[in-house]
Design an enzyme around this catalytic site. Structure first.
Site, PDB file in Angstrom:
ATOM      1  N   ASP A 172      -8.752 -16.210 -16.861  1.00  0.00           N
ATOM      2  CA  ASP A 172      -9.557 -16.708 -15.757  1.00  0.00           C
ATOM      3  C   ASP A 172     -10.612 -17.726 -16.222  1.00  0.00           C
ATOM      4  OD1 ASP A 172     -10.228 -16.294 -12.901  1.00  0.00           O
ATOM      5  OD2 ASP A 172     -12.155 -15.610 -13.699  1.00  0.00           O
ATOM      6  N   ASN A 214      -0.333   4.527  -0.125  1.00  0.00           N
ATOM      7  CA  ASN A 214      -0.935   5.776   0.349  1.00  0.00           C
ATOM      8  C   ASN A 214      -1.679   5.655   1.682  1.00  0.00           C
ATOM      9  OD1 ASN A 214      -3.059   4.279  -0.514  1.00  0.00           O
ATOM     10  ND2 ASN A 214      -3.996   5.864  -1.788  1.00  0.00           N
ATOM     11  N   GLU A 274      -6.460 -20.551 -17.056  1.00  0.00           N
ATOM     12  CA  GLU A 274      -6.829 -21.197 -15.794  1.00  0.00           C
ATOM     13  C   GLU A 274      -7.943 -22.186 -16.135  1.00  0.00           C
ATOM     14  OE1 GLU A 274      -8.663 -20.526 -11.364  1.00  0.00           O
ATOM     15  OE2 GLU A 274      -9.547 -19.617 -13.132  1.00  0.00           O
ATOM     16  N   ASP A 330      -1.721  -1.171  -3.911  1.00  0.00           N
ATOM     17  CA  ASP A 330      -2.033  -0.424  -5.125  1.00  0.00           C
ATOM     18  C   ASP A 330      -0.879  -0.477  -6.116  1.00  0.00           C
ATOM     19  OD1 ASP A 330      -0.193   1.527  -4.030  1.00  0.00           O
ATOM     20  OD2 ASP A 330      -1.831   2.081  -2.660  1.00  0.00           O
ATOM     21  N   ASP A 372      -4.591 -10.353 -15.850  1.00  0.00           N
ATOM     22  CA  ASP A 372      -5.629 -11.361 -15.699  1.00  0.00           C
ATOM     23  C   ASP A 372      -6.769 -10.974 -16.625  1.00  0.00           C
ATOM     24  OD1 ASP A 372      -7.094 -13.501 -14.364  1.00  0.00           O
ATOM     25  OD2 ASP A 372      -5.838 -13.075 -12.622  1.00  0.00           O
ATOM     26  N   HIS A 401      -3.628 -17.206  -5.393  1.00  0.00           N
ATOM     27  CA  HIS A 401      -4.550 -16.480  -4.507  1.00  0.00           C
ATOM     28  C   HIS A 401      -5.805 -17.288  -4.165  1.00  0.00           C
ATOM     29  CE1 HIS A 401      -6.039 -16.190  -8.499  1.00  0.00           C
ATOM     30  NE2 HIS A 401      -7.182 -15.691  -8.069  1.00  0.00           N
ATOM     31  N   ASP A 402      -5.965 -18.472  -4.744  1.00  0.00           N
ATOM     32  CA  ASP A 402      -7.127 -19.320  -4.437  1.00  0.00           C
ATOM     33  C   ASP A 402      -6.742 -20.519  -3.580  1.00  0.00           C
ATOM     34  OD1 ASP A 402      -8.807 -17.762  -6.078  1.00  0.00           O
ATOM     35  OD2 ASP A 402      -8.339 -18.972  -7.851  1.00  0.00           O
ATOM     36  N   ASP A 436       0.853  -1.194   0.000  1.00  0.00           N
ATOM     37  CA  ASP A 436       0.000   0.000   0.000  1.00  0.00           C
ATOM     38  C   ASP A 436       0.888   1.243   0.000  1.00  0.00           C
ATOM     39  OD1 ASP A 436      -1.927   1.918   0.401  1.00  0.00           O
ATOM     40  OD2 ASP A 436      -2.152   1.504   2.550  1.00  0.00           O
ATOM     41  N   ASP A 448      -4.159   3.809   2.763  1.00  0.00           N
ATOM     42  CA  ASP A 448      -5.597   3.522   2.903  1.00  0.00           C
ATOM     43  C   ASP A 448      -5.843   2.046   3.251  1.00  0.00           C
ATOM     44  OD1 ASP A 448      -5.074   2.264   0.520  1.00  0.00           O
ATOM     45  OD2 ASP A 448      -6.675   3.239  -0.613  1.00  0.00           O
TER      46      ASP A 448
HETATM   47  C1  GLC Z   1     -10.811 -17.925 -10.790  1.00  0.00           C
HETATM   48  C2  GLC Z   1     -10.048 -16.984  -9.916  1.00  0.00           C
HETATM   49  C3  GLC Z   1     -10.802 -16.818  -8.631  1.00  0.00           C
HETATM   50  C4  GLC Z   1     -12.155 -16.225  -8.947  1.00  0.00           C
HETATM   51  C5  GLC Z   1     -12.895 -17.056  -9.984  1.00  0.00           C
HETATM   52  C6  GLC Z   1     -14.040 -16.295 -10.575  1.00  0.00           C
HETATM   53  O1  GLC Z   1     -10.896 -19.197 -10.255  1.00  0.00           O
HETATM   54  O2  GLC Z   1      -8.749 -17.432  -9.736  1.00  0.00           O
HETATM   55  O3  GLC Z   1     -10.115 -16.033  -7.707  1.00  0.00           O
HETATM   56  O4  GLC Z   1     -12.923 -16.143  -7.784  1.00  0.00           O
HETATM   57  O5  GLC Z   1     -12.080 -17.419 -11.068  1.00  0.00           O
HETATM   58  O6  GLC Z   1     -13.591 -15.268 -11.388  1.00  0.00           O
HETATM   59 CA    CA Z   2      -3.542   2.119  -1.218  1.00  0.00          CA
END
Ligand code: GLC
Ligand code: CA
Length: 544
Positions: A199, A23, A250, A29, A98, A316-317, A21, A25
């Site tokens: 995605d 700034n 993905e 970013d 993405d 991230h999943d 981050d 908040d």
């Molecule tokens: C993919 C992304 C996930 C998202 C899903 C719907 O699996 O990696 O984070 O929630 O698609 O877009």
């Molecule tokens: Ca920020």
């Protein structure tokens, strides 16, 4: 085999909301990312992948796009993006975005028009159906709990949403949708980005007539349908082939046999896809690890057939790999390094997720209020509504929640781990005083410094990219040994996937003379000869 920059690349995935981050908040970013580019350059990665940065109401943290041509307010402006792209390129790195085109946000202008009336010109941008016997048009379930259909009072019809009700699925049978999206993709490529992670790309085509699924949660009628291949071929021909870029799809619910249809070179669809088969394993113990090795064998065959594959353990999943596949308590460092050694020596383009390089772990939140992930929260509500106890449900969700990997990046031991000077949007993992970048940069034995060394080796030895893969120990659930060989370079990788000491016999691998390139333990002697592997020991040898 064709040599390509994206085959040699190591990609670093950034979840901008949690990275840095700038700034105060509490939300990461684009300017925060710019601040850390020198760190990434120094780490030795080649490509940066940003999860969605487009304008979004953040029902699913950016995977619900409200405008593909604007940057999310919290992340900054398009000028910030242009500066980021310039700074990335200045350092000889590349940037991929993405691409979320299975669905948009319900706040996207297209959907607002679409839902406004049955005869709106954009009605068919989405998938609308009349009620069936006063209920949902079919039995499909949303991947985020509940039915995949939402009833819209205004026009008396349901729309399809495979994810949250704020993520309506686009209708890819409509040529206007296709044109608008292709144009948007071209717009970003003209800006100079270096590719896309796509995605849930294998969900974009739905089976004709939207038939009931055998089991309501089965993806049989929306994953890997013929329409996906048609669209990807057109996308390649009309747009992607005009640029020197990389594409990675993905693709949940894909076996190597199905993946071949996406990545085989002469099919001209995608460069590579993410397999899910290995992350569906609960851990790496016993039969699971043997299964993992079989998957490596099966997926690597795609390379021999003129395709390409990926390697990843986190994103991230997914939960943190050291917690799921290693031992995040007694052998955190050792097992994180062992997993790194494996990841960076297996065939395929490697993806590292932010924080993985310092061995970040899963988080333990005290209640549902600490969670942000919509999938976790929806699941929690669903279970509670069945009458289950909160404590029990939380215990089940803790090791699998997507928030495990979304806690803020741990930069140093100051307040909020140096991620923000404000209140972070998601709680920082309490172990940040011990596990953070600053500490690890100073410590020559850290997970971070080990990653750096491995990344140098991956650059130096092309056998790790283009070499053959020859596994040696297929039915052993603890020792994993394999060769990577290219022309006159032969590398030998030896891993102990267990918290116990293990004997091993170099004779078994027929290795006479060899030199150790790296190990996560200090070795008394050079070369094979020290025939006892320590817990989670990893060694990489060059055979001479
Ligand atoms: C993919 C992304 C996930 C998202 C899903 C719907 O699996 O990696 O984070 O929630 O698609 O877009
Ligand atoms: Ca920020």
């Amino acid at each position: 085999m064709d040599r390509k920059w994206w085959k040699e690349a190591v990609v670093y995935q950034i979840y901008p909301r949690s990275f840095k981050d700038s700034n105060g908040d509490g939300i990461g970013d684009l300017r925060g990312i710019i601040e850390k580019l020198d760190y990434l350059k120094d780490l030795g990665v080649d490509v940066i992948w940003l999860t969605p940065i487009y304008k979004s109401p953040n029902d699913d943290n950016g995977y619900d796009v409200a405008d593909y041509y604007q940057v999310m307010d919290e992340f900054g402006s398009m000028d910030d993006f242009d500066l980021l792209l310039e700074e990335v390129h200045k350092r000889g790195l590349k940037l991929i975005l993405d691409l979320v085109i299975n669905h948009t946000s319900d706040e996207h202008e297209w959907f607002m028009e679409s839902r406004s009336s049955r005869d709106n010109p954009r009605r068919d941008y989405y998938i609308w159906r009349k009620p069936r016997d006063g209920k949902e048009p079919n039995n499909w379930l949303s991947r985020f709990s509940g039915p995949a259909w939402e009833y819209d009072e205004r026009t008396g019809e349901y729309y399809l949403h495979l994810f949250s009700r704020k993520q309506p699925d686009l209708n890819w049978e409509n040529p206007r949708v296709k044109n608008e999206i292709f144009e948007m993709i071209d717009w970003w490529l003209k800006k100079g980005i270096d590719g896309f992670r796509m995605d849930v790309i294998n969900f974009i085509g739905k089976a004709e007539g939207l038939p009931d699924a055998k089991e309501p949660d089965s993806p049989e009628h929306y994953a890997n349908q013929p329409l996906v291949h048609e669209i990807l071929k057109d996308l390649h021909e009309e747009v992607l082939s005009r640029y020197d870029i990389m594409t990675v799809g993905e693709t949940p619910h894909v076996t190597p046999e199905i993946a071949r249809l996406y990545v085989q070179k002469d099919r001209k669809e995608l460069d590579m896809v993410f397999s899910f088969e290995h992350v569906y394993l609960k851990d790496f113990t016993g039969e699971n690890f043997i299964h993992f090795k079989k998957l490596q064998q099966r997926w690597s065959s795609l390379i021999r057939e003129g395709g390409w594959i990926t390697q990843y353990l986190e994103n991230h999943d997914q939960p943190r790999s050291v917690s799921k596949f290693g031992d995040d308590k007694r052998y955190r460092k050792e097992s994180a390094k062992m997993l790194a050694s494996m990841l960076l020596t297996l065939p395929g383009t490697v993806f590292i997720y932010q924080g993985q390089e310092i061995g970040m772990t899963n988080v333990e939140f005290s209640g549902i209020d600490d969670y942000n992930d919509i999938k976790t929260i929806n699941k929690y509500r669903e279970e509670i509504s069945k009458g289950r106890k909160a404590e029990e449900v939380l215990k089940e969700l803790q090791p699998v929640s997507r928030d495990n990997s979304r806690t803020p990046m741990q930069w140093n031991s100051s307040i909020h781990a140096g991620f923000t000077t404000g209140e972070p949007w998601l709680k920082v993992n309490t172990n940040y005083r011990e596990i953070n970048v600053e500490n690890e940069l100073r410590d020559p034995e850290s997970v971070l410094n080990y990653y750096k060394k491995l990344l140098v080796l991956r650059k130096k030895y092309k056998a790790l990219v283009y070499g053959s893969y020859q596994p040696m120990t297929d039915d052993d659930s603890e020792i994993y040994a394999y060769f990577r060989e290219l022309e006159d370079t032969k590398l030998f990788i030896l891993l102990n996937n267990s918290g116990c000491q293990k004997d091993f016999d170099p004779e078994m691998y027929n290795i006479k003379k060899s030199r150790l390139l790296i190990s996560n333990y200090p070795l008394a002697e050079e070369g094979i000869g020290k025939n006892l592997l320590q817990p989670y020991e990893a060694r990489l040898y060059i055979v001479e």
